[in-house]
Design an enzyme around this catalytic site. Structure first.
Site, PDB file in Angstrom:
ATOM      1  N   SER A 116       0.801  -1.233   0.000  1.00  0.00           N
ATOM      2  CA  SER A 116       0.000   0.000   0.000  1.00  0.00           C
ATOM      3  C   SER A 116       0.828   1.275   0.000  1.00  0.00           C
ATOM      4  O   SER A 116       0.267   2.361  -0.215  1.00  0.00           O
ATOM      5  CB  SER A 116      -0.953  -0.006   1.199  1.00  0.00           C
ATOM      6  OG  SER A 116      -1.923  -1.027   1.055  1.00  0.00           O
ATOM      7  N   HIS A 123     -15.261  -0.579   2.868  1.00  0.00           N
ATOM      8  CA  HIS A 123     -15.209   0.763   3.447  1.00  0.00           C
ATOM      9  C   HIS A 123     -16.411   1.607   3.049  1.00  0.00           C
ATOM     10  O   HIS A 123     -16.520   2.766   3.457  1.00  0.00           O
ATOM     11  CB  HIS A 123     -13.933   1.487   3.000  1.00  0.00           C
ATOM     12  CG  HIS A 123     -12.675   0.913   3.560  1.00  0.00           C
ATOM     13  ND1 HIS A 123     -11.995  -0.134   2.975  1.00  0.00           N
ATOM     14  CD2 HIS A 123     -11.960   1.233   4.670  1.00  0.00           C
ATOM     15  CE1 HIS A 123     -10.915  -0.422   3.680  1.00  0.00           C
ATOM     16  NE2 HIS A 123     -10.863   0.378   4.720  1.00  0.00           N
ATOM     17  N   CYS A 132      -7.761   1.788   1.719  1.00  0.00           N
ATOM     18  CA  CYS A 132      -8.746   0.980   1.000  1.00  0.00           C
ATOM     19  C   CYS A 132      -8.148   0.455  -0.300  1.00  0.00           C
ATOM     20  O   CYS A 132      -7.562   1.213  -1.077  1.00  0.00           O
ATOM     21  CB  CYS A 132      -9.983   1.825   0.697  1.00  0.00           C
ATOM     22  SG  CYS A 132     -11.193   0.989  -0.355  1.00  0.00           S
TER      23      CYS A 132
END
Length: 646
Positions: free
Chosen positions: A327, A370, A383
């Site tokens: 991420s 989410h 996310c």
């Protein structure tokens, strides 16, 4: 009885003839000798005088003093120390084995040492001095000197050898030296004559290897007189060589020692970049090793221990290791999408926990999803589904272009060993290297730093530095050579939209400082040092649908080598960036739990030029931090980091 007169006359005639023959032979021999003596002494006198002088006078190379290596504050990282050694010249020693046997009666030499010496003597020219044993005591040197008449061709010398005062703390950066090998010589087109000297030390890794010509210097020469037995009688003259250049690195040895201590117990790497000039002030690798072992000749047991360690202490993970960035790569995808105009920062994209693309389901880390989420929230809460959608809109080529602009997939130019290029894949890359077409699923994977994307900890730090500043920050490891300042890595502007960068920075700030951010537990309380960052977790195994249905196995319940990598990047202070930091903990699990706390602690250590006050930490961790600081300070050298970069 009286001989007849005629017998007497015959005998006299015979004697006269014999005498004449013998005399003639003698005269002839004397004549030949005289002619030969005349030829040698008169006609060829200069030639024989030259040969005699050559046999009496030897010319030998004098190894230069190797250049020293210092940290940014002048703390020595690589120095030369005097050592005593015993050397032999084969052509002067006569019977080599007998000479070694005599030496063995005076100095303790084991079988391995003698075998290595014999092998080296056979490989080298007979006039080249070969080191029999080094790092011997003064008593051994005295014994050799006293018994010099009985040891033809054997002499005691004082030489220089490398030592690394910081030991394992800077092993992967500075590297180490070792004797020249046949492989080393095979890689050089025109070897320096110095390299022919047995056991001459050259750089084998790190700065020592990459700056070898700069550090080595130029040989001197000396003329010595030897007698018929090969014993050195005297030194006639010498011409000193030129010492190697001294090198000052950008590394701060105190911060470096802290980073190494903070990473202890992990298989990990960490980078700290000074954003004012691109200086690498710390390059941490754990576990590490003692480079002095290699200089002295590493034992089989030590080598086996290092080589078979699953945590790979010999590898410079900070620059050699490449990992799926997870991420931490989402900033790249976001910037590429904003630059291409395929998403509005205020647009909401729905996350239901997974996204189906071309018949394949891609999951978000949060199983329940989410809900509707904006760009800002997508980074703050990390996310995945948001980026699956962006990836399909912008395409892999735009993502790869942005990645390279930010330093991912581009090999940094620093003098360390095996610096990795990483990989920012695109359609052409897959066609050329794998002979396959790029698939939309590849793009979806790449959008969250998985799939084919690979980055080193150094590249992740560069990426963060460029996002923080908007400049083309490039890492600098060498600050000066013999006092001459080297170009900085400040860099020109990247040309990215400043509003886009502000959005990404604000999101990274909330990752750490908002209670719903993934790294809120690793925030900094001190307002002057607040940081912005991003967590990352990269999978090293495939999770099957069957496993998802029954429940994904926790990292803690998996073997170490199958656990996820934990990643973290940050810069600080948020409002006036000074340092960019990256941390990778191999198989550490989640980035927020394993990597972010390390990054926070390193950042504070850099910001406060030493141990930060406990008040900079959240109140619930101060007790643990106090114990940690006390333990680490036992490893960190006295003194503090410098504020002076002039």
């Amino acid at each position: 009885m009286k001989r007849p007169q005629n017998d007497t006359a015959g005998t006299a005639r015979t004697f006269t003839r014999r005498a004449f023959v013998v005399g003639g032979v003698q005269v002839g021999v004397i004549g030949v000798l005289g002619w030969r003596m005349h030829q040698m002494q008169i006609e060829r006198a200069d030639e024989y005088r030259f040969l005699a002088e050559e046999n009496r006078i030897n010319i030998r190379l004098i190894p230069p003093a190797r250049g020293l290596i210092f940290d940014v504050n002048g703390v020595p990282l690589a120095i030369n120390e005097q050592v005593y050694r015993i050397v032999m010249v084969k052509e002067d020693a006569g019977d080599v084995e007998a000479a070694l046997a005599r030496l063995q009666n005076l100095v303790a030499l084991d079988r391995v040492t003698i075998e290595r010496a014999l092998e080296e003597l056979d490989r080298r020219s007979p006039f080249v001095p070969v080191t029999i044993v080094e790092r011997v005591s003064w008593d051994d040197i005295a014994k050799v000197a006293v018994n010099a008449p009985a040891l033809p061709g054997i002499t005691a010398e004082v030489g220089l050898s490398r030592r690394y005062p910081m030991g394992s703390d800077t092993a992967h950066i500075v590297g180490y030296v070792g004797p020249v090998s046949d492989y080393d010589l095979s890689q050089i087109d025109a070897p320096d004559p110095l390299l022919q000297i047995p056991k001459f030390q050259i750089g084998k890794s790190g700065v020592e290897a990459k700056l070898e010509p700069t550090l080595r210097g130029t040989a001197g020469t000396k003329r010595i007189e030897v007698n018929a037995l090969g014993r050195v009688m005297r030194e006639l003259d010498r011409e000193e060589g030129i010492s190697g250049a001294d090198v000052q690195l950008t590394i701060d040895s105190r911060l470096q020692a802290y980073v190494e201590a903070r990473l202890e117990g992990e298989s990990a790497a960490a980078i700290v970049i000074d954003l004012e000039n691109g200086d690498l002030v710390a390059v941490g690798n754990a576990p590490s090793f003692d480079p002095n072992l290699f200089v002295r000749g590493i034992s089989v047991d030590d080598w086996t221990s290092l080589n078979e360690n699953k945590y790979r202490p010999l590898a410079a993970k900070s620059v050699q290791g490449t990992y799926p960035p997870g991420s931490t790569f989402k900033m790249v995808t976001a910037l590429a999408s904003l630059a291409a105009g395929v998403v509005d920062a205020e647009e909401s994209i729905y996350c239901g926990g997974s996204t189906e693309v071309s018949g394949t389901r891609f999951h978000c880390w949060r199983g329940g999803g989410h809900g509707n989420i904006t760009l800002h929230e997508s980074l703050k809460q990390s996310c995945d589904c948001y980026y699956y959608e962006l990836a399909q809109r912008v395409g892999i080529d735009a993502i790869a272009e942005m990645a390279k602009l930010l330093g991912v997939g581009v090999r940094p130019e620093i003098p360390m060993s095996a610096v990795a290029q990483g990989l920012a894949p695109n359609k052409a890359w897959k066609t050329e290297t794998r002979g396959e077409d790029w698939r939309i699923g590849d793009t979806v994977n790449a959008s969250i730093g998985q799939g084919y994307v690979l980055a080193s900890p150094l590249q992740l730090a560069i990426m963060t530095a460029r996002i923080a500043t908007g400049r083309n920050v490039t890492p600098r490891l060498v600050r000066s050579i013999d006092g001459v300042e080297q170009p900085t890595g400040l860099g020109e502007t990247l040309g990215l939209n400043e509003n886009d960068l502000r959005r990404i920075r604000a999101s990274m700030y909330d990752v750490v400082n908002h209670e719903r951010g993934t790294a809120y537990g690793s925030r900094i309380i001190d307002d002057s040092a607040r940081m912005a960052g991003k967590t990352g977790t990269s999978q090293v195994r495939r999770i099957t649908m069957e496993e998802r249905e029954r429940g994904v196995t926790r990292n803690a319940d998996l073997p170490w080598e199958r656990r996820d990598h934990a990643l973290w990047v940050n810069y600080a202070p948020f409002d006036n960036p000074r340092y960019a930091v990256s941390v990778v903990v191999e198989h550490g699990g989640g980035g927020s739990a394993a990597a972010a706390p390390i990054g926070r602690d390193i950042t504070l250590q850099a910001m406060f030029k030493g141990t930060p006050p406990l008040e900079a930490y959240p109140s619930n961790v101060r007790g643990r931090i106090a114990e940690q600081q006390e333990r680490i300070q036992q490893h960190v050298p006295a003194g503090g980091m410098t504020n002076d970069r002039a």
